[in-house]
Write a protein that holds these residues in place. Structure first.
Motif, mmCIF file in Angstrom:
data_model
loop_
_atom_site.group_PDB
_atom_site.id
_atom_site.type_symbol
_atom_site.label_atom_id
_atom_site.label_comp_id
_atom_site.label_asym_id
_atom_site.label_seq_id
_atom_site.Cartn_x
_atom_site.Cartn_y
_atom_site.Cartn_z
ATOM 1 N N ARG A 594 59.072 48.460 49.685
ATOM 2 C CA ARG A 594 58.461 47.689 48.636
ATOM 3 C C ARG A 594 56.781 47.563 48.668
ATOM 4 O O ARG A 594 56.129 47.800 47.633
ATOM 5 C CB ARG A 594 58.847 46.088 48.978
ATOM 6 N N THR A 613 56.310 45.136 41.128
ATOM 7 C CA THR A 613 56.348 43.992 41.265
ATOM 8 C C THR A 613 57.573 43.178 41.936
ATOM 9 O O THR A 613 57.326 41.948 42.227
ATOM 10 C CB THR A 613 56.046 43.554 39.723
ATOM 11 N N SER A 614 58.748 43.728 41.893
ATOM 12 C CA SER A 614 59.992 43.123 42.562
ATOM 13 C C SER A 614 60.778 44.282 42.919
ATOM 14 O O SER A 614 60.667 45.437 42.537
ATOM 15 C CB SER A 614 60.441 42.376 41.435
ATOM 16 N N ASP A 621 65.230 39.374 46.924
ATOM 17 C CA ASP A 621 64.145 39.952 47.220
ATOM 18 C C ASP A 621 64.463 40.733 48.519
ATOM 19 O O ASP A 621 64.615 40.146 49.601
ATOM 20 C CB ASP A 621 62.848 39.140 47.440
ATOM 21 N N SER A 634 61.326 46.429 39.162
ATOM 22 C CA SER A 634 60.205 46.439 38.135
ATOM 23 C C SER A 634 58.766 46.990 38.536
ATOM 24 O O SER A 634 58.582 46.867 39.672
ATOM 25 C CB SER A 634 60.093 45.073 37.432
ATOM 26 N N ASP A 636 54.454 47.500 37.771
ATOM 27 C CA ASP A 636 53.242 46.704 37.671
ATOM 28 C C ASP A 636 52.762 47.065 36.312
ATOM 29 O O ASP A 636 51.531 46.507 35.787
ATOM 30 C CB ASP A 636 52.146 46.872 38.736
ATOM 31 N N LYS A 637 53.514 47.936 35.464
ATOM 32 C CA LYS A 637 53.003 48.197 33.992
ATOM 33 C C LYS A 637 54.202 48.100 33.317
ATOM 34 O O LYS A 637 55.204 48.771 33.669
ATOM 35 C CB LYS A 637 52.192 49.651 34.091
#
Length: 665
Positions: A594, A613-614, A621, A634, A636-637
């Motif tokens: 992660r 982001t996840s 999680d 997912s 970060d963009k």
């Protein structure tokens, strides 16, 4: 039919009779069925409810049961068919898993129930016949031996040189001469003076970095083909190749420097290929020049000049001023006449690749020396694992050529891929024949590689087993409780993960890519790397090598990655008022962490680099997802995923490391 008559009891239509004794004492002789136990009813002739005739089914199926005055045919259990697995006497864990259509974890789990030591197993571990059968048996399958391979009878499709030509068709040819000697002794300057060009000024660092072939026309009308081989220590292999295709070696020794390391190597190369030598003592115009000292030093290496009773011609020259160069050329022509150099200009072409490169305008290009036959446009050639239909030919001055005969240097355009310097060039009759030759050569290479790989695996497996056996011997004096505790501690690091998910211990390593302008330069660098001897400090991992510019894909392939995953599904999740794209993935190799960096690759191109982001599994999680597991992630963009996209997890490290290796220059 006799048995059937004895068992069937004739009754009135649509009536039944219990035949306990008959059924109990007699059995229907059918390999598929046996007569059932007493208490079942036998049906008379064709009076079967529903109109089924007694001969329409096997006799043992005509059994009925009675329940509340209703009769029905008893169901027959189908025999379970076991899956057959093709096996060989020895298979790796991965090969057995593939043959069983299972993953390697299945094989490991089956072996857990045997007395084999699971700790020594890896995917390339070779299982003996005993363990192969055990795994298949415990998996509810059956085995069959694979058919013997037909590789032994595969027809040899290789192309080879033709037999020696009839002496009556041979014609005189020009000599092929190689310039050899120590670095900075004036070899290239000597050639420059002969062909009136300035090659040195165009070379990086002022030294010749790749072999060149040039045809020099003398005022007398004679022609000499010169090969210029580099003198730097890193290019020893290229000098050896130059001697292999040459008729005469001109050994250049500086009069002010004498015999040096590369001088001795050049002499050895010439002697190994039984090539006669002409001595060119260069820089004789310098005040400190001592050509007699050079001749005496060469006596120790069995190079005996004519002045000392030998057969080696010695010419004092000044390559820089052009002094005595014609005398050197005349000595070369005189020696070639003594050698009576001849060749066959007819028949299929034979030659040798001297150098090769990728040209931006011409594509793959080779410099070659023709040795037999006459090369023309349209000829189909094979060299190594590449082939060409000749589109264009050029001389050393980049002028087009229509034909190239024996002893002629020529640039050939039309190769599908670059061959290697030193490869033998042979002409074949058609493009189809060329493909057959390459298929055969690739097949032979694969067979040899498989053999070598198997030997390496066996050696590694034996070493691993001996180490394991030695460790276990140290437990022999312990009782079973002590032994169990010691074994647990020794294998604790292996028990943390399943065999398939084990990762390599973090180590200092440097992945490298070697790219060069020509094949010979790449080969020289690889030869240097072969002498690397500091693995305990930092391991070198050769990822790729070749000719041409370094591309982004090359850099990507050299990165140290932690895991890879493939995008299998696309969906969106709502966070507040926004819909965020999420990729459903399966980890194919390694692990996704992660907190590490990630990149998205599509069709070989990097679309994104950054962080997640996840990272979730079943709505939870998670920090890590391991091999074979599925997850949702997912970025970060906001990027629209596509099925088949590749997600790569990697770690960037900056490590300053000093090593003790001395490459020799």
């Amino acid at each position: 039919m006799m048995m059937m008559r004895r068992l069937l009891v004739r009754l009135k239509p649509v009536t039944w009779k219990r035949c306990t004794h008959e059924i109990h004492t007699l059995r229907w002789r059918d390999s598929r069925y046996s007569w059932p136990c007493p208490g079942l009813m036998v049906l008379q002739q064709s009076r079967i409810p529903g109109g089924i005739n007694k001969f329409s089914l096997p006799f043992s199926r005509l059994l009925v049961t009675k329940k509340k005055d209703k009769y029905k045919i008893a169901p027959v259990k189908q025999k379970q068919v076991k899956k057959e697995v093709e096996i060989k006497q020895r298979m790796t864990v991965a090969e057995l898993a593939e043959a069983m259509d299972k993953d390697t974890d299945h094989v490991y789990e089956a072996l857990l129930h045997t007395n084999i030591d699971i700790d020594i197993l890896e995917q390339d571990f070779v299982l003996d016949e005993k363990w192969i059968k055990e795994v298949i048996k415990k998996s509810g399958m059956k085995f069959k031996w694979a058919k013997l391979s037909e590789e032994k009878v595969k027809e040899n499709k290789d192309a080879v040189r033709r037999p020696l030509s009839d002496p009556t068709v041979l014609v005189p040819r020009s000599p092929v001469v190689t310039i050899m000697g120590h670095v900075d002794h004036g070899k290239t300057t000597l050639l420059d003076s002969l062909r009136k060009t300035q090659v040195t000024a165009m070379e990086a660092g002022g030294i010749t970095q790749h072999i060149g072939a040039f045809l020099v026309h003398l005022p007398s009308g004679e022609k000499i083909t010169f090969l210029d081989t580099p003198g730097h220590a890193a290019f020893s292999a290229m000098r050896a190749r130059g001697a292999n295709v040459t008729d005469i070696v001109i050994l250049v020794v500086a009069a002010d420097d004498g015999v040096m390391k590369q001088t001795i190597e050049s002499i050895q190369h010439a002697k190994n290929f039984n090539v006669p030598i002409i001595l060119a003592i260069n820089k004789c115009d310098k005040p400190e020049a001592n050509h007699e000292k050079v001749k005496k030093e060469l006596l120790a290496y069995d190079v005996i000049c004519e002045e000392y009773g030998g057969d080696v011609q010695s010419i004092n020259v000044s390559a820089l001023k052009g002094d005595n160069l014609m005398a050197l050329a005349e000595a070369t022509i005189a020696l070639s006449e003594v050698l009576e150099l001849k060749a066959d200009c007819t028949g299929p072409v034979e030659g040798t690749v001297i150098e090769c490169r990728n040209d931006k305008g011409k594509g793959p290009v080779t410099t070659a020396i023709i040795q037999r036959g006459t090369l023309t446009k349209g000829c189909v050639l094979v060299a190594g694992k590449s082939w060409a239909k000749v589109r264009l030919m050029f001389d050393e001055n980049n002028k087009p050529m229509k034909t190239a005969g024996p002893s002629t240097p020529v640039e050939i355009v039309g190769w599908k891929e670059l061959p290697s310097a030193g490869d033998e060039i042979l002409e074949v009759e058609s493009e189809q024949r060329a493909r057959e030759v390459l298929d055969w050569r690739k097949y032979v290479e694969t067979q040899e590689k498989n053999k070598d790989d198997f030997e390496v695996i066996e050696a590694k497996q034996k070493e691993h087993y001996e180490t394991y056996k030695k460790e276990r011997e140290s437990f022999s004096s312990m009782n079973w409780r002590q032994r169990k505790s010691a074994m647990y501690k020794a294998n604790k690091h292996l028990m943390a993960t399943r065999p398939k998910e084990r990762t390599e211990i973090d180590e200092h390593s440097l992945p490298i890519i070697v790219k060069g302008d020509v094949d010979g330069s790449v080969e020289a660098i690889l030869n240097i790397l072969d002498g690397y001897d500091a693995d305990e400090q930092c391991k070198l991992k050769l990822v790729h090598f070749g000719v041409g510019d370094i591309s982004e894909n090359d850099i990507v392939s050299a990165e140290i990655f932690s895991g890879t995953a493939s995008v299998l599904a696309l969906f969106h999740v709502t966070v507040g008022k926004e819909k965020i794209p999420v990729a459903g993935c399966r980890v194919q190799k390694g692990q996704l962490h992660r907190k590490m960096k990630f990149k998205l690759i599509r069709d070989g191109h990097i679309l994104w680099r950054g962080f997640l982001t996840s990272l979730k599994q079943l709505k939870n999680d998670v920090p890590v997802v391991k091999t074979g597991m599925e997850c949702g992630l997912s970025l970060d963009k906001e990027i629209d995923f596509k099925l088949g996209d590749e997600i790569i997890c990697y770690e960037e490290k900056e490590i300053q490391q000093n090593i003790s290796w001395d490459p020799g220059f």
